[in-house]
Enzyme design. Sequence first.
Site, PDB file in Angstrom:
ATOM      1  N   ARG A   1       0.826  -1.221   0.000  1.00 39.26           N
ATOM      2  CA  ARG A   1       0.000   0.000   0.000  1.00 39.26           C
ATOM      3  C   ARG A   1       0.858   1.268   0.000  1.00 39.26           C
ATOM      4  NH1 ARG A   1      -3.044  -3.738  -0.625  1.00 39.26           N
ATOM      5  NH2 ARG A   1      -5.176  -3.904   0.111  1.00 39.26           N
TER       6      ARG A   1
ATOM      7  N   SER B   1     -10.440  -0.631   3.337  1.00 38.89           N
ATOM      8  CA  SER B   1      -9.673  -0.818   4.574  1.00 38.89           C
ATOM      9  C   SER B   1      -9.194   0.534   5.082  1.00 38.89           C
ATOM     10  CB  SER B   1      -8.452  -1.698   4.317  1.00 38.89           C
ATOM     11  OG  SER B   1      -8.830  -2.936   3.796  1.00 38.89           O
TER      12      SER B   1
ATOM     13  N   GLU C   1      -4.401   3.521   6.436  1.00 37.90           N
ATOM     14  CA  GLU C   1      -4.130   3.366   5.011  1.00 37.90           C
ATOM     15  C   GLU C   1      -4.656   4.579   4.245  1.00 37.90           C
ATOM     16  OE1 GLU C   1      -6.253   1.626   1.743  1.00 37.90           O
ATOM     17  OE2 GLU C   1      -5.519  -0.302   2.470  1.00 37.90           O
TER      18      GLU C   1
HETATM   19  N1  EPU Z   1     -10.849 -10.813   9.915  1.00 36.41           N
HETATM   20  C1  EPU Z   1     -11.532 -10.897  11.088  1.00 36.41           C
HETATM   21  N2  EPU Z   1     -12.512  -9.973  11.329  1.00 36.41           N
HETATM   22  C2  EPU Z   1     -12.816  -8.998  10.457  1.00 36.41           C
HETATM   23  C3  EPU Z   1     -12.107  -8.908   9.253  1.00 36.41           C
HETATM   24  C4  EPU Z   1     -11.110  -9.831   9.000  1.00 36.41           C
HETATM   25  O1  EPU Z   1     -11.293 -11.771  11.911  1.00 36.41           O
HETATM   26  O2  EPU Z   1     -13.726  -8.215  10.757  1.00 36.41           O
HETATM   27  C5  EPU Z   1      -9.840 -11.840   9.600  1.00 36.41           C
HETATM   28  C6  EPU Z   1     -10.343 -12.789   8.519  1.00 36.41           C
HETATM   29  O3  EPU Z   1     -11.078 -13.827   9.070  1.00 36.41           O
HETATM   30  C7  EPU Z   1      -9.063 -13.274   7.918  1.00 36.41           C
HETATM   31  C8  EPU Z   1      -8.151 -12.057   8.017  1.00 36.41           C
HETATM   32  O4  EPU Z   1      -8.692 -11.229   9.023  1.00 36.41           O
HETATM   33  O5  EPU Z   1      -8.497 -14.299   8.680  1.00 36.41           O
HETATM   34  C9  EPU Z   1      -8.019 -11.299   6.707  1.00 36.41           C
HETATM   35  O6  EPU Z   1      -9.288 -10.816   6.295  1.00 36.41           O
HETATM   36  P1  EPU Z   1      -9.681 -10.510   4.764  1.00 36.41           P
HETATM   37  O7  EPU Z   1      -9.260 -11.650   3.904  1.00 36.41           O
HETATM   38  O8  EPU Z   1     -11.077 -10.068   4.745  1.00 36.41           O
HETATM   39  O9  EPU Z   1      -8.732  -9.344   4.315  1.00 36.41           O
HETATM   40  P2  EPU Z   1      -8.108  -8.105   5.070  1.00 36.41           P
HETATM   41  O10 EPU Z   1      -6.717  -8.439   5.489  1.00 36.41           O
HETATM   42  O11 EPU Z   1      -9.020  -7.626   6.122  1.00 36.41           O
HETATM   43  C10 EPU Z   1      -6.991  -7.149   2.902  1.00 36.41           C
HETATM   44  C11 EPU Z   1      -6.907  -5.853   2.173  1.00 36.41           C
HETATM   45  C12 EPU Z   1      -8.199  -5.598   1.387  1.00 36.41           C
HETATM   46  C13 EPU Z   1      -8.388  -6.737   0.404  1.00 36.41           C
HETATM   47  C14 EPU Z   1      -8.444  -8.041   1.178  1.00 36.41           C
HETATM   48  C15 EPU Z   1      -8.523  -9.247   0.287  1.00 36.41           C
HETATM   49  C16 EPU Z   1      -5.447  -4.410   3.453  1.00 36.41           C
HETATM   50  C17 EPU Z   1      -5.349  -3.229   4.354  1.00 36.41           C
HETATM   51  N3  EPU Z   1      -6.670  -4.761   3.100  1.00 36.41           N
HETATM   52  O12 EPU Z   1      -8.030  -7.027   3.869  1.00 36.41           O
HETATM   53  O13 EPU Z   1      -8.026  -4.403   0.653  1.00 36.41           O
HETATM   54  O14 EPU Z   1      -9.568  -6.555  -0.363  1.00 36.41           O
HETATM   55  O15 EPU Z   1      -7.237  -8.195   1.979  1.00 36.41           O
HETATM   56  O16 EPU Z   1      -7.306  -9.456  -0.331  1.00 36.41           O
HETATM   57  O17 EPU Z   1      -4.417  -4.972   3.087  1.00 36.41           O
HETATM   58  C18 EPU Z   1      -8.388  -2.046   0.795  1.00 36.41           C
HETATM   59  O18 EPU Z   1      -7.163  -1.914   0.743  1.00 36.41           O
HETATM   60  O19 EPU Z   1      -9.155  -1.045   0.840  1.00 36.41           O
HETATM   61  C19 EPU Z   1      -8.953  -3.374   0.786  1.00 36.41           C
HETATM   62  C20 EPU Z   1     -10.259  -3.589   0.893  1.00 36.41           C
END
Ligand code: EPU
Length: 346
Positions: free
Chosen positions: A170, A246, A342
Amino acid sequence: MIVLLHKVFLMTKTSLKPYNTFGINASCDRLFSFSSVDELSERLNEIDRQTPFLILGGGSNVLFTEDFHGTILRNAIKGIVVVQEKENTVIVEAGGGMVWHEFVHWTIQNDFGGIENLSLIPGSVGAAPMQNIGAYGVEIKDVFHSLDAYEIETGKIRTFDLPSCQFGYRESVFKRVLRNQFVIVKVRFELQKSGHHRLNTSYGMINEELTKKGIENPTIKDVSDAVIAIRQSKLPDPKEIGNSGSFFKNPILPNSQIEKLKSEFPDIPVYPVDENHSKTAAGWLIEQDGWKGYREGDFGVHQRQALVLVNYGQASGKEIYDLSERIIASIKDKFGIELEREVNIY
Ligand code: EPU
């Protein structure tokens, strides 16, 4: 006629509500759009360079905490051209003002692979390299070829190749050292023709989603559809609930710290980054700390994804910012981790 056009593009004291996906009702002194480099140059000559200005794409990664006392320039440079075709690959150039997903959609219709995992990300093509957008195991840097950017100080166009963008998680040179110095006018991507493209379905829920639909040999479009379905099930649509995806980055920590956290919180998600560092999920930390679904007035934490802060209607940017401060302090207290935003704050 010229005067009329001038009035259409150059407005005074404008509400920014339609121009930021958080739907924050801040204002700016002036706002104008440009759909070519010449127009950008002309508009820049009209404004006092000493007053602050900000270049806005889709407005999907900004939080306005107060009125912006300056000029906002909106990139509306459109167009897609295949600039080079080889046996297995193509280089495609897109205008910085294009809506990102419209560009993704075009690549899918043409059966070019590479950005299908980045389907439905809000924002514009020109904003995508700014923060090296990423989702489901793919980042812009994986398919990036080069970009042309207009240097505000000199009026010259400079081409940036992959190393000169200094992409990170990012991050890019445009978000830090060169912040507000360049307007990204065109971005080129190297994409694979179908049949030569290896789909990346291992991340997140993509495989589960494809299985659910009974798809064994997915196409580029199948993967895009799966990503769209997953995103729609978790992430709020900014047209319905204001948000900017995010709000925080996933923290990258030394493995020694991760080990300590694991002994106290065995379920903490851990993704290896390099030999000495791992990433954990900020959404998980925020949910464990009890913030998921939190709401006060019109601001809160999304019910299905704790990493997303939301505006239910009339929230101010300051309220959302203050909520983010409380979350940062609370996570620091519980896990000893300092969350980083972010989203760009203005
Ligand atoms: N999780 C939770 N609770 C929540 C959200 C997530 O426990 O409320 C856990 C999930 O169960 C999982 C882990 O956190 O084990 C990761 O969650 P998820 O796959 O939903 O992705 P994220 O890490 O929360 C990142 C990116 C997103 C992108 C997704 C999918 C960042 C800051 N965010 O989110 O990007 O769509 O992965 O690849 O890296 C963005 O940048 O605006 C964005 C949406």
